[in-house]
Design a protein around this motif. Sequence first.
Motif, PDB file in Angstrom:
ATOM      1  N   GLN A  85      -7.016   6.005   3.979  1.00 13.21           N
ATOM      2  CA  GLN A  85      -6.862   6.458   2.597  1.00 13.21           C
ATOM      3  C   GLN A  85      -6.016   7.732   2.518  1.00 13.21           C
ATOM      4  O   GLN A  85      -5.223   7.912   1.582  1.00 13.21           O
TER       5      GLN A  85
ATOM      6  N   VAL B 174      -0.565   1.447  -3.789  1.00 17.74           N
ATOM      7  CA  VAL B 174      -0.755   1.473  -2.341  1.00 17.74           C
ATOM      8  C   VAL B 174      -1.613   0.279  -1.948  1.00 17.74           C
ATOM      9  O   VAL B 174      -2.744   0.145  -2.410  1.00 17.74           O
ATOM     10  N   ARG B 175      -1.055  -0.591  -1.111  1.00 14.56           N
ATOM     11  CA  ARG B 175      -1.762  -1.808  -0.715  1.00 14.56           C
ATOM     12  C   ARG B 175      -2.657  -1.544   0.495  1.00 14.56           C
ATOM     13  O   ARG B 175      -2.266  -0.886   1.457  1.00 14.56           O
ATOM     14  N   GLN B 176      -3.876  -2.098   0.427  1.00 11.84           N
ATOM     15  CA  GLN B 176      -4.808  -2.044   1.549  1.00 11.84           C
ATOM     16  C   GLN B 176      -5.003  -3.451   2.105  1.00 11.84           C
ATOM     17  O   GLN B 176      -5.128  -4.399   1.340  1.00 11.84           O
ATOM     18  N   ASP B 177      -5.071  -3.560   3.428  1.00 10.58           N
ATOM     19  CA  ASP B 177      -5.246  -4.865   4.059  1.00 10.58           C
ATOM     20  C   ASP B 177      -6.731  -5.094   4.328  1.00 10.58           C
ATOM     21  O   ASP B 177      -7.244  -4.797   5.411  1.00 10.58           O
TER      22      ASP B 177
ATOM     23  N   ASP C  68     -13.773   7.340  -0.193  1.00 11.45           N
ATOM     24  CA  ASP C  68     -12.380   6.979  -0.445  1.00 11.45           C
ATOM     25  C   ASP C  68     -11.719   7.978  -1.383  1.00 11.45           C
ATOM     26  O   ASP C  68     -10.576   8.400  -1.168  1.00 11.45           O
TER      27      ASP C  68
ATOM     28  N   THR D 115      -1.882   1.686   5.478  1.00 11.67           N
ATOM     29  CA  THR D 115      -1.646   1.162   4.136  1.00 11.67           C
ATOM     30  C   THR D 115      -0.146   0.916   3.964  1.00 11.67           C
ATOM     31  O   THR D 115       0.655   1.236   4.842  1.00 11.67           O
ATOM     32  N   HIS D 116       0.212   0.361   2.807  1.00 11.87           N
ATOM     33  CA  HIS D 116       1.622   0.064   2.532  1.00 11.87           C
ATOM     34  C   HIS D 116       1.939   0.373   1.081  1.00 11.87           C
ATOM     35  O   HIS D 116       1.272  -0.154   0.177  1.00 11.87           O
TER      36      HIS D 116
ATOM     37  N   ILE E 242      -9.756   2.025   6.427  1.00 11.55           N
ATOM     38  CA  ILE E 242      -8.338   1.993   6.101  1.00 11.55           C
ATOM     39  C   ILE E 242      -7.930   3.433   5.829  1.00 11.55           C
ATOM     40  O   ILE E 242      -8.702   4.223   5.289  1.00 11.55           O
TER      41      ILE E 242
ATOM     42  N   GLY F  54      -2.354   6.981   2.999  1.00  7.90           N
ATOM     43  CA  GLY F  54      -1.938   6.197   1.845  1.00  7.90           C
ATOM     44  C   GLY F  54      -1.685   7.080   0.640  1.00  7.90           C
ATOM     45  O   GLY F  54      -0.699   6.904  -0.091  1.00  7.90           O
TER      46      GLY F  54
ATOM     47  N   PHE G 267      -3.612   2.659  -6.626  1.00  9.73           N
ATOM     48  CA  PHE G 267      -4.079   2.474  -5.243  1.00  9.73           C
ATOM     49  C   PHE G 267      -4.928   1.205  -5.202  1.00  9.73           C
ATOM     50  O   PHE G 267      -5.802   1.011  -6.038  1.00  9.73           O
ATOM     51  N   ASP G 268      -4.656   0.325  -4.268  1.00  3.66           N
ATOM     52  CA  ASP G 268      -5.382  -0.926  -3.971  1.00  3.66           C
ATOM     53  C   ASP G 268      -4.450  -2.132  -3.959  1.00  3.66           C
ATOM     54  O   ASP G 268      -4.594  -3.007  -3.134  1.00  3.66           O
TER      55      ASP G 268
END
Length: 338
Positions: free
Chosen positions: A168, A292-295, A198, A325-326, A166, A171, A276-277
């Motif tokens: 990072q 920060v969203r991780q899928d 990360d 990320t979002h 992902i 993000g 973050f997460d």
Amino acid sequence: MTEEKPTKSANIFDVARLAGVSHQTVSRVLNDLPNVRPATRARVEQAISQLRYSPSPAARALVTRRTRTIGLITPNVTDYGPTSIAMSFTVAARAERYSVETVSAPDSDPASVRDAIEALLRQRVDAIVLVVVDVGVLEHVRGLDLSIPVVASASSARRSPLIVSIDQYRGARAAVRHLVDLGHTNILHLAGPPQAPDALERIRGWRDELAAHRLEAVEPQHGDWSAASGYRVAGGLEIPPGSAVFAANDNMSIGLLSALRERGLRVPEDVSVVGFDDVPEAGYLYPALTTVRQDFSALGELMMQKVLVAVEEPDGVTEDTPLATHLVVRASTAAPTR
């Protein structure tokens, strides 16, 4: 379907292109897996016949001794990110009718990872997947040369066809950019462990975004991903009112919020905080945490599809762009009032 001259060198991607489907769908047809519509299956089978496609000799040899079991090596930690990745991969593997044999190894010990790999090889797994949280282990993984595919989940500026991740870096830049757009000029970073890939990518993103706005980057302070370490570091961190803190994960943000309250600093009136997460509890903190969203679900699926392609068409494995990320904006960030 358009006509295409048969070729003996056709690969799984040629079949997918001719049939108008993804290579994952071709893989499902080759493995006689469910969830493929009859019309789609027929189109793929016609493309296979037309192109005279057959898996490479190496893949054929592997198929004859498949156990439909994948070895998963996880770090010996309970952090949200690694555990979510492992769970998401296991779900994706079971959807493809594979079982998963999970082994944990000390997260900073390449020798233990090597021992775990040898143990899984003795169980005749079809592939090995690693969740990597240490740069030493990542470099060890890069040097592996085994008879079966090895896929790793790891963040790194150096990409590799068998490493998925992902993003990072971007993000972290998005998190810092959000704070800059609010008007913050003093943005501190509560970083993760210095050996964690990360954490290193998030530090890199933080530094580069500050540099893009000609803002100073004060040396980051490191925690160990836990709320306790966030609390401990924040207790001694110089945080003038009007500052903002970008924390490298939500757990450390929780400790940070507690320490700020004890110091009489209000969030976000005095200090803005970004994590973050996007852990499930992030929206229920006080104040609700911008993060920060991780899928992780998409990452698990990508890892499994990478395994399938590596098993069936070893020469067809290609490098993937890190998953996006979002940024989730909540109540813990606001424009500085001082």
